[in-house]
Structure formats: C-alpha cells, structure tokens
Design a protein around this motif. Sequence first.
Motif, PDB file in Angstrom:
ATOM      1  N   ASP A  46      19.879   8.094  -4.445  1.00 29.79           N
ATOM      2  CA  ASP A  46      21.592   6.903  -4.852  1.00 29.79           C
ATOM      3  C   ASP A  46      21.204   5.818  -5.122  1.00 29.79           C
ATOM      4  N   PRO A  47      22.155   5.450  -6.226  1.00 34.63           N
ATOM      5  CA  PRO A  47      21.619   4.238  -7.291  1.00 34.63           C
ATOM      6  C   PRO A  47      22.426   2.989  -6.388  1.00 34.63           C
ATOM      7  N   ILE A  48      22.985   3.625  -4.665  1.00 31.87           N
ATOM      8  CA  ILE A  48      23.799   2.088  -3.965  1.00 31.87           C
ATOM      9  C   ILE A  48      22.628   2.903  -3.193  1.00 31.87           C
ATOM     10  N   ALA A  49      21.514   3.639  -2.882  1.00 30.56           N
ATOM     11  CA  ALA A  49      21.235   3.083  -1.453  1.00 30.56           C
ATOM     12  C   ALA A  49      20.436   2.335  -1.303  1.00 30.56           C
ATOM     13  N   THR A  50      19.643   2.027   0.076  1.00 30.41           N
ATOM     14  CA  THR A  50      19.316   0.644   0.830  1.00 30.41           C
ATOM     15  C   THR A  50      17.709   1.416   0.589  1.00 30.41           C
ATOM     16  N   VAL A  51      16.922   0.884  -0.717  1.00 28.08           N
ATOM     17  CA  VAL A  51      15.119   1.310  -0.908  1.00 28.08           C
ATOM     18  C   VAL A  51      14.485   0.925  -0.274  1.00 28.08           C
ATOM     19  N   PRO A  52      13.545   1.333   0.313  1.00 27.23           N
ATOM     20  CA  PRO A  52      12.352   0.551   1.114  1.00 27.23           C
ATOM     21  C   PRO A  52      11.340   0.202   0.054  1.00 27.23           C
ATOM     22  N   ILE A  53      10.760  -1.443  -0.502  1.00 29.88           N
ATOM     23  CA  ILE A  53       9.783  -1.679  -1.242  1.00 29.88           C
ATOM     24  C   ILE A  53       9.124  -2.298  -1.186  1.00 29.88           C
ATOM     25  N   ARG A  54       8.124  -1.862  -1.712  1.00 32.27           N
ATOM     26  CA  ARG A  54       7.272  -3.235  -1.479  1.00 32.27           C
ATOM     27  C   ARG A  54       6.163  -4.062  -2.766  1.00 32.27           C
ATOM     28  N   VAL A  55       6.052  -5.221  -2.628  1.00 33.43           N
ATOM     29  CA  VAL A  55       6.389  -6.278  -3.860  1.00 33.43           C
ATOM     30  C   VAL A  55       5.085  -6.734  -3.491  1.00 33.43           C
ATOM     31  N   HIS A  56       3.714  -6.122  -4.140  1.00 29.02           N
ATOM     32  CA  HIS A  56       2.647  -6.221  -3.424  1.00 29.02           C
ATOM     33  C   HIS A  56       1.568  -6.883  -4.486  1.00 29.02           C
ATOM     34  N   SER A  57       1.037  -7.912  -4.720  1.00 26.37           N
ATOM     35  CA  SER A  57       0.328  -8.602  -5.612  1.00 26.37           C
ATOM     36  C   SER A  57      -1.012  -8.480  -5.155  1.00 26.37           C
ATOM     37  N   GLU A  58      -1.466  -8.041  -6.608  1.00 26.04           N
ATOM     38  CA  GLU A  58      -3.211  -7.376  -7.021  1.00 26.04           C
ATOM     39  C   GLU A  58      -4.317  -8.321  -5.921  1.00 26.04           C
ATOM     40  N   CYS A  59      -5.149  -7.387  -5.425  1.00 25.62           N
ATOM     41  CA  CYS A  59      -6.150  -8.204  -4.587  1.00 25.62           C
ATOM     42  C   CYS A  59      -7.309  -7.347  -4.611  1.00 25.62           C
ATOM     43  N   LEU A  60      -7.614  -7.722  -6.097  1.00 20.14           N
ATOM     44  CA  LEU A  60      -9.408  -6.980  -5.897  1.00 20.14           C
ATOM     45  C   LEU A  60      -9.917  -6.208  -5.180  1.00 20.14           C
ATOM     46  N   THR A  61     -10.263  -7.619  -4.613  1.00 22.71           N
ATOM     47  CA  THR A  61     -11.740  -7.636  -3.581  1.00 22.71           C
ATOM     48  C   THR A  61     -10.510  -6.836  -2.102  1.00 22.71           C
ATOM     49  N   GLY A  62      -9.300  -6.859  -1.916  1.00 18.62           N
ATOM     50  CA  GLY A  62      -9.425  -5.923  -0.231  1.00 18.62           C
ATOM     51  C   GLY A  62      -8.182  -4.678  -1.370  1.00 18.62           C
ATOM     52  N   ASP A  63      -7.574  -3.984  -1.937  1.00 18.84           N
ATOM     53  CA  ASP A  63      -7.277  -2.716  -2.555  1.00 18.84           C
ATOM     54  C   ASP A  63      -8.029  -2.137  -3.166  1.00 18.84           C
ATOM     55  N   ALA A  64      -9.254  -2.650  -3.514  1.00 17.40           N
ATOM     56  CA  ALA A  64     -10.478  -1.471  -4.168  1.00 17.40           C
ATOM     57  C   ALA A  64     -11.923  -1.907  -3.444  1.00 17.40           C
ATOM     58  N   LEU A  65     -11.793  -2.533  -3.098  1.00 14.97           N
ATOM     59  CA  LEU A  65     -12.781  -3.424  -2.559  1.00 14.97           C
ATOM     60  C   LEU A  65     -13.609  -2.860  -1.102  1.00 14.97           C
ATOM     61  N   PHE A  66     -12.163  -3.564  -0.517  1.00 14.51           N
ATOM     62  CA  PHE A  66     -11.679  -3.206   1.110  1.00 14.51           C
ATOM     63  C   PHE A  66     -12.721  -4.234   2.282  1.00 14.51           C
ATOM     64  N   SER A  67     -12.060  -5.613   1.303  1.00 18.45           N
ATOM     65  CA  SER A  67     -12.372  -6.548   1.955  1.00 18.45           C
ATOM     66  C   SER A  67     -11.659  -6.982   3.218  1.00 18.45           C
ATOM     67  N   THR A  68     -12.208  -7.514   4.349  1.00 19.53           N
ATOM     68  CA  THR A  68     -11.410  -7.445   6.165  1.00 19.53           C
ATOM     69  C   THR A  68     -11.379  -8.740   5.706  1.00 19.53           C
ATOM     70  N   ARG A  69     -11.089  -9.735   4.993  1.00 18.66           N
ATOM     71  CA  ARG A  69     -11.309 -11.116   4.734  1.00 18.66           C
ATOM     72  C   ARG A  69      -9.401 -11.464   4.503  1.00 18.66           C
ATOM     73  N   CYS A  70      -8.653 -10.514   3.712  1.00 18.85           N
ATOM     74  CA  CYS A  70      -7.733 -10.616   3.581  1.00 18.85           C
ATOM     75  C   CYS A  70      -7.065  -8.783   4.387  1.00 18.85           C
ATOM     76  N   ASP A  71      -5.824  -9.043   4.052  1.00 17.60           N
ATOM     77  CA  ASP A  71      -5.145  -7.884   4.698  1.00 17.60           C
ATOM     78  C   ASP A  71      -4.412  -7.308   3.787  1.00 17.60           C
ATOM     79  N   CYS A  72      -4.897  -7.799   2.357  1.00 16.92           N
ATOM     80  CA  CYS A  72      -3.728  -6.904   1.320  1.00 16.92           C
ATOM     81  C   CYS A  72      -4.189  -5.923   1.625  1.00 16.92           C
ATOM     82  N   GLY A  73      -5.415  -4.834   1.477  1.00 20.11           N
ATOM     83  CA  GLY A  73      -5.641  -3.242   1.557  1.00 20.11           C
ATOM     84  C   GLY A  73      -5.005  -2.761   2.329  1.00 20.11           C
TER      85      GLY A  73
END
Length: 205
Positions: A46-73
Amino acid sequence: MTSNTPKFEFISQAKLPTRYGDFTIHGFIDHSNGQEHVALSYGNWDPIATVPIRVHSECLTGDALFSTRCDCGFQLERALENIVEHGYGVLLYLRQEGRGIGLLNKIRAYNLQDQGYDTVEANEHLGFDADLRDYAICKVMLDTLYVSNVEIMTNNPQKIQALTDLGVNIISRRPIDHGITEDNKVYLRTKTTKLGHKFNPDSLK
C-alpha cells in the motif's frame, strides 16, 4: 542534457528472478553524469505502508568477487533475504564504487591500507573526502515505486540524515550487522570510530 530533460529519469523495468526470489529491476539514469542506477522491488504494498529498503552502494569486490575485506556483499545478500522474508521491499543499488571514489581509486586505497593506512586515511591520502556518495536520486527512485514511508536497513547514520534531508520519511532503522570477518574487523572499527557507523561493539572485538 537539454533544459527540458529531468536530471533523474526512470528508463525501464523487467522481471529479475534471483536465488532469493522473483524481483523486478527498475533502471534509472542521472543525466548530469551519465551514471546508471537500479532499484530491485519485491512484492506489493500500500502506498502508505512502511516499506523495508536498503540503499546499497556498488562494491564490485564484495558484491561480485566475494571479498571479505569489507561487509558489502554480505549486507547485500542479507538485505535481499530480509525483503523476501518480509513479503515486500526495495533495494536501491547505486553505482558509486568505493564510497564514491571509483573502482581503480578504491584499489589504490586498498594498497595504502595494506601499508597500514585505515580506510579514511587512505581516501584522504589520495586527495578524496572519506565519503563522496550522493543519494539525491534515491527520492526519485522511491517516489517512482510509490514508497512513502521506509524502514531502512543500515548502520550508517549519515545515510539516514542524507535521505531525511531529501524528504524521505524514515520511520525506523533496522541494523544490518552481517558479514563481520577477521579480514574486515579493523575496517569496520574505523567506520565506527571515524564515520559514526553503528555496530555491536562486541562483534568487533
């Protein structure tokens, strides 16, 4: 960009099945710099519902290459899981690698961190601020998806303030303490002490 072209524009959307569930991917462009961003939506609300969101900034090393030196992925995965478990929600994926300094400069910053600099010192040594991210497009993305009220998944109070300043109505914050490893504890401690991020202190010992 012509005078009648909006700075931020919705381009198109499509189905995006994932291992977490069936999302819809929505594409946006920032005409001021040509940068492309996406939103992933799941379920209906519903447009008035409280919607869970995540604003995630791209992190190639963490998101796609599975780096463990950050927590992004790890955080990206947990956010998608949380959204599906809730039944609806939105992930905004912003193409601003390395807190806004870009991929190659992030690799340069990593090299400095390998020499003993912390994540903030490394950025500053390269001539950048600690965090150069811009969240202005987020309000347009959320408005396009008819999201009026949000529960944001973040540990970053600066992100909350930036979105609030844009007019996003943040009802609550959900911590996302996920993906703490021996490789990133020092990095996360620095984000806590120098950037104000909220982590459980016991998890960083």
